[in-house]
Design an enzyme around this catalytic site. Structure first.
Site, PDB file in Angstrom:
ATOM      1  N   GLU A 146     -35.533   4.586  67.505  1.00 29.29           N
ATOM      2  CA  GLU A 146     -35.087   3.191  67.393  1.00 29.29           C
ATOM      3  C   GLU A 146     -34.832   2.770  65.948  1.00 29.29           C
ATOM      4  OE1 GLU A 146     -37.244   4.036  69.728  1.00 29.29           O
ATOM      5  OE2 GLU A 146     -36.390   3.219  71.562  1.00 29.29           O
ATOM      6  N   HIS A 198     -45.134  -2.923  77.957  1.00 26.46           N
ATOM      7  CA  HIS A 198     -43.762  -2.991  78.486  1.00 26.46           C
ATOM      8  C   HIS A 198     -43.427  -4.336  79.121  1.00 26.46           C
ATOM      9  CE1 HIS A 198     -43.739   1.326  77.873  1.00 26.46           C
ATOM     10  NE2 HIS A 198     -42.463   1.351  78.187  1.00 26.46           N
TER      11      HIS A 198
END
Lengths: 364, 442
Positions: free
Chosen positions: A87, A156
């Site tokens: 990322e 998450h």
């Protein structure tokens, strides 16, 4: 990944609101949020060769949530780039490409993974135009599903709206319907500044009616403008993303009890459409804010501050703020349900704001 | 990776043999290591490096820690070698030499002036000076075209100067004046100049590397997708030894090699990350070796010798420009001052400092030029005098320049003039038919 499967079961929760709303519309065409996003990407890539999509599994896999389905075949691997799981690396690469005038769309498989790259979103993207005194604009879109998913635990399930919305230099958008998704994503890609585009995994499969105007390739929704999804006169409910569906559902219930709720779909978290919110509050004199994120320093807190600053004299009741519980997201399904706002919470808060008697919370 | 799915690499020409370009590149201190090729070149490089490192390390008596293999090739070695050759085989022409000398002198004089101005309160915050490392900035950046990009770190003043940003604009920026290259909104660690393709000034370790990789990506994209066939722009990413322990370094070596991007990763290994010795921070201190690990050439060069740096830079930049992919270059150098002007610099051994002070890259170049009759003492003196005036003028200019006005505070947050998606005509920008064409101007 599991979210794709989970959403079928979880999506039931908001479906009633959607179908109720559907009843008002005679539009012939319907579209899922997924298709809305996919078509917006497709059209913008087709219109401008500087637009490219980059992220994990966006190409050969067709997107972890299939948002980029078919784009690799259409635009080739030069413009639909599968990246390694890096990322920080690929987000920074997007920013560097934007410095040189390209228009990257960076997909995070979920916004939870944007934490690995937040340095580039904040420091490389949001601040560069200012630091360089306008020499380096950064026309980039960071997009992906945000907010509470289902059963995936604390790391998450997290709403980042207020995090990114507190940073100058960023524009933060949160679509609810297919119309929002298409119009806002197209506006985000065309915008010359960095845009954080917060989708919701549980909405991807939802179907909404769309007008011919929405389906036109020139369709765009203005950044910084909220949408009044339902007009009302007794209480204003602000919400964004999935919570708009909940707020509409709550408004249905409230209507049966004689309370007319106005539901504002914020669409844009930053810039925040203070005018629309304040105008509504001046009309209804009551405000309920709804969000999935943490309460402290949240979007609701900001809206509340804005109303207190600009419309204090119009308020007939304390502002009601509904947010996620002030805890990391628990795994157990019953606890998870308690940790995010429910339709009943909105109904109860709206009644409190309208001084209706509310039975003690028994839902827990 | 399957070629069908990768960002197509097939449009690049085959790499040329790295050691065959010029006779000088056979110099053992500058040989590239290419993992795709046969091993003899790699073993000779390893051997020569190790030998040289050990011999100079023993001179320095730095062997207390067996992992500490820090010293670089002595500058005199190269000078002696080159002297032995005929003058027709000089590493540099007179004209090039004068340009390089002037740029290094400018870097040095500018930074010395910064120290003075900092202590006089004219500049503030963190000020990281470049003294001692000039050979790297000059050796690389002076070989670039204007369209090529440079991405720097918080130690960025001299990279800006080498890239052609006027000393006045850099000094004014440091003074926080409106005439600065970023109107006083960037500061010491955030130098930008779109005109010169200096794209930052990144204050965090590793942050600039992905951005530089993205700049290189845009060159490739322009050529292959936008069909700007003559776009051969190269990006240089400068960073230090400390950054080479950061994940973004590895992430970008991987993607740059995977996609064959036109970038050179230039490590300015000054042996110290503030007070953390490189030898204490890195499991394998030979950073150049990480290039081959990712499928790109890695090269180790004496960063105190601008002529050697130039040779390596020429080859690496040429390689990137030809579309043959990235190169990792480790320049072993040394900063003559503390990490920043706020650093008391107590951890570095005085003997180590003295060792490198004796290897001052500017003195070495001067010696080379005079011994090879490339320039007279008087010519070089004239350059020094000229640069003194340039720097004095920059200070005067900065001092007299106005502070940013109050209204400037809220400008430039967005490229979009009003920030909120609203165009100059008061309508939403997306309603403007030209919106996709990028009509924003500040």
């Amino acid at each position: 990944m599991f979210g794709i499967i989970m959403q079928k079961a979880f999506g039931q929760r908001i479906r009633p609101a959607v179908s109720a709303w559907r009843g008002y519309s005679s539009a012939a065409k319907e579209m899922t949020v997924r298709d809305a996003l996919n078509s917006a990407l497709d059209e913008e890539m087709s219109a401008d060769p500087k637009v490219f999509l980059m992220g994990e599994e966006v190409g050969e896999y067709q997107g972890a949530y299939k948002i980029s389905k078919g784009l690799l075949d259409k635009y080739g691997p030069e413009r639909v780039l599968d990246t390694p799981i890096t990322e920080a690396g690929f987000t920074g690469i997007g920013v560097g490409a934007a410095y040189h005038g390209l228009k990257p769309v960076i997909e995070f498989m979920t916004f939870n993974f944007s934490m690995q790259a937040i340095d580039h979103i904040i420091n490389s993207a949001a601040k560069s135009n200012y630091m360089s005194a306008g020499q380096m604009s950064v026309p980039i879109v960071f997009r992906g599903p945000n907010g509470a998913a289902a059963g995936v635990g604390a790391q998450h399930s997290h709403c980042y709206a207020s995090w990114y919305a507190s940073c100058p230099g960023l524009k933060v958008l949160a679509p609810y319907s297919s119309e929002d998704a298409r119009g806002l994503l197209k506006a985000a890609i065309r915008d010359p500044d960095p845009v954080v585009f917060l989708e919701n995994e549980l909405l991807y499969g939802e179907t909404f009616p769309v007008s011919a105007e929405v389906l036109d390739s020139s369709f765009c929704v203005p950044i910084g403008k909220a949408k009044i999804e339902r007009e009302g006169k007794d209480v204003t409910i602000t919400a964004f993303s999935k919570m708009v569906g909940y707020a509409l559902k709550a408004a249905e219930i409230l209507a049966k009890e004689g309370i007319s709720a106005e539901v504002i779909n914020l669409r844009s978290i930053r810039p925040l459409d203070r005018d629309t919110i304040n105008a509504s509050v001046r009309k209804t004199n009551r405000l309920v804010t709804v969000e999935e994120g943490f309460p402290q320093h949240g979007v609701g807190a900001e809206i509340c501050a804005s109303v207190v600053e600009e419309s204090f004299g119009y308020l007939d009741a304390p502002v009601e703020r509904i947010a996620g519980a002030d805890v990391p997201m628990p795994y157990a399904a019953n606890l998870e349900r308690l940790a995010v706002p429910q339709v009943e919470d909105i109904v109860r808060a709206a009644k409190r704001a309208c001084y209706r008697s509310v039975p003690m919370a028994a839902a827990a | 990776m399957a070629s069908a799915s990768s960002f197509s690499a097939t449009k690049f020409t085959q790499p040329l043999p790295l050691n065959g370009a010029t006779s000088r590149s056979h110099d053992k201190h500058q040989s590239f290591f290419d993992p795709l090729r046969t091993t003899p070149s790699s073993s000779s490089f390893l051997g020569s490096t190790r030998k040289l490192r050990l011999s100079s390390a023993s001179k320095l008596k730095l062997l207390a820690n067996p992992n500490r293999r820090s010293a670089v090739v002595a500058v005199s070695d190269v000078v002696k070698e080159k002297k032995a050759k005929s003058t027709t085989n000089l590493l540099i022409t007179k004209e090039e030499g004068l340009v390089v000398y002037e740029d290094m002198i400018l870097g040095r004089a500018f930074e010395d002036m910064c120290a003075q101005m900092y202590y006089r309160g004219k500049m503030f915050g963190f000020v990281h000076l470049y003294n001692g490392q000039e050979a790297v900035s000059t050796g690389f950046i002076k070989l670039l075209k204007r369209e090529d990009s440079v991405v720097s770190t918080y130690r960025d003043h001299v990279h800006a100067l080498s890239k052609g940003v006027p000393a006045r604009a850099v000094m004014s920026e440091l003074f926080g004046k409106t005439t600065g290259c970023c109107r006083g909104q960037g500061g010491s660690m955030h130098m930008f100049s779109k005109e010169h393709n200096l794209i930052g000034g990144f204050a965090f370790i590793g942050e600039g590397i992905p951005v530089a990789t993205g700049a290189a990506f845009s060159s490739k994209y322009r050529r292959e997708v936008l069909k700007e066939v003559d776009c051969d722009h190269v990006t240089l990413a400068f960073f230090g030894d400390g950054t080479c322990n950061n994940g973004q370094f590895f992430e970008c070596l991987n993607m740059a090699a995977l996609w064959k991007l036109p970038i050179v990763f230039v490590v300015e290994n000054n042996l110290w990350a503030i007070g953390m010795s490189h030898m204490r921070a890195t499991s394998d201190p030979e950073i150049w070796k990480k290039g081959p690990a990712f499928g790109m050439p890695g090269v180790h060069v004496d960063g105190m010798d601008v002529l050697k740096v130039r040779e390596v830079a020429k080859e690496a930049i040429g390689r990137a420009r030809r579309g043959e992919g990235p190169t990792l270059v480790e320049c072993e150098t040394y900063r003559f001052r503390g990490h920043s002007l706020a650093d008391p610099d107590e951890l570095r051994d005085p003997a180590e400092k003295a060792h490198y002070a004796a290897r001052d890259p500017i003195t070495a170049l001067k010696k080379y030029m005079i011994e090879n009759s490339l320039a007279s003492e008087a010519e070089l003196k004239a350059i020094e005098k000229k640069i003194d005036e340039v720097v004095e003028d920059a200070v005067e200019f900065a001092d007299e320049s106005p502070h940013p006005s109050r209204s400037q505070l809220l400008e430039n947050v967005f490229a979009d003039p009003k920030g909120f998606g609203i165009g100059p005509d008061g309508r939403y920008r997306c309603e403007d038919p030209k919106f996709t064409e990028g009509t924003a101007h500040v």
